[in-house]
Scaffold this motif. Sequence first.
Motif, PDB file in Angstrom:
ATOM      1  N   UNK A  73      -1.291  85.361  27.289  1.00  0.00           N
ATOM      2  CA  UNK A  73       0.011  84.949  27.069  1.00  0.00           C
ATOM      3  C   UNK A  73       0.699  85.819  28.025  1.00  0.00           C
ATOM      4  N   UNK A  74       0.744  86.617  27.998  1.00  0.00           N
ATOM      5  CA  UNK A  74       1.673  87.632  28.713  1.00  0.00           C
ATOM      6  C   UNK A  74       1.593  87.360  30.142  1.00  0.00           C
ATOM      7  N   UNK A  75       0.124  86.874  30.770  1.00  0.00           N
ATOM      8  CA  UNK A  75       1.021  87.144  32.275  1.00  0.00           C
ATOM      9  C   UNK A  75       1.663  85.643  32.716  1.00  0.00           C
ATOM     10  N   UNK A  76       0.946  84.555  31.977  1.00  0.00           N
ATOM     11  CA  UNK A  76       1.593  83.504  31.593  1.00  0.00           C
ATOM     12  C   UNK A  76       2.976  83.444  31.698  1.00  0.00           C
ATOM     13  N   UNK A  77       3.307  83.963  30.707  1.00  0.00           N
ATOM     14  CA  UNK A  77       4.891  84.502  30.126  1.00  0.00           C
ATOM     15  C   UNK A  77       5.936  85.485  31.217  1.00  0.00           C
ATOM     16  N   UNK A  78       5.428  86.017  31.921  1.00  0.00           N
ATOM     17  CA  UNK A  78       5.413  86.708  33.436  1.00  0.00           C
ATOM     18  C   UNK A  78       5.400  85.365  34.392  1.00  0.00           C
TER      19      UNK A  78
END
Length: 281
Positions: A73-78
């Motif tokens: 999720x962190x990579x997607x949000x970035x």
Amino acid sequence: MATPGQLMFARRLGPTARLLIWLLVGASCVVLDTHYHALEGVRSGFSLLLQPVREATRAPAAVAAELGGFFTRHRLLQKERDTLLAERARLIAGVNAARDLARENAELRALMQLQTRPGQQMVRAASLYQGHDWFSQRITLDLGAGAGLRSGLPVIDTIGLVGQVSRVFPGASEVTLVSNPDQLTPVFVERTGQRGLAAGSGHGQMELRYMPTQTDIRPGDRLLTSGIDRVYPAGIPVARVSRVSRSQSSPYLRVECLPLAGLDRSRAVLVLVAEPRVAQP
């Protein structure tokens, strides 16, 4: 020797006998649990006792799954943030370009509304750049000798006098601004009609020279071209008086002025070209 109460010839059960006994016990438990559910309570008790053990064995897998989901999720949000930032930058660039086009269109509409003076032709040109040294107070236009331009022609914008064509090339021309220290412009005070000589003082400013101390001039007065030099047509706005000071050691006033034309803002200008006179028979 056998102790009292103990049989002398007693023998322990062998492994085979013990195995058979356990098999009978197991089969009996199976039969009882299948037909009568006799071991349901025992099974429930063992399940309740082993529940913490099952939870402890599942905890590492759950933590690993949660951490993997977090990083995903962190990579997607970035990526989403980077996409939004790029979109925002593109929209801001579009808005700035639209504002710039609107300002340029307003200048062009204002130039189109200017009336052609008798005996003169207006050539529309665009300011390319201000040169490598802004302190020289010169700009370059996109028209040159191919458009009929020549040295000495006045250049105006929608507000006032910009300067004078000083050098001409085949496809471009250089304009010396009115704020150039080497540029002199004959003017008169609109309010009183007093004539004078406006000179550039650099840094986008001007001064009115050789005005006697008794001259009626005040801040806010507008200076227009007088036309006595036959270079600039009469009546073109040049500058506005910003400050008037007197010196005890000089017989002249110090009159500071600010050019009215957008010397560092105008992108579209007009070059005034005198039409050739036709000899009358």
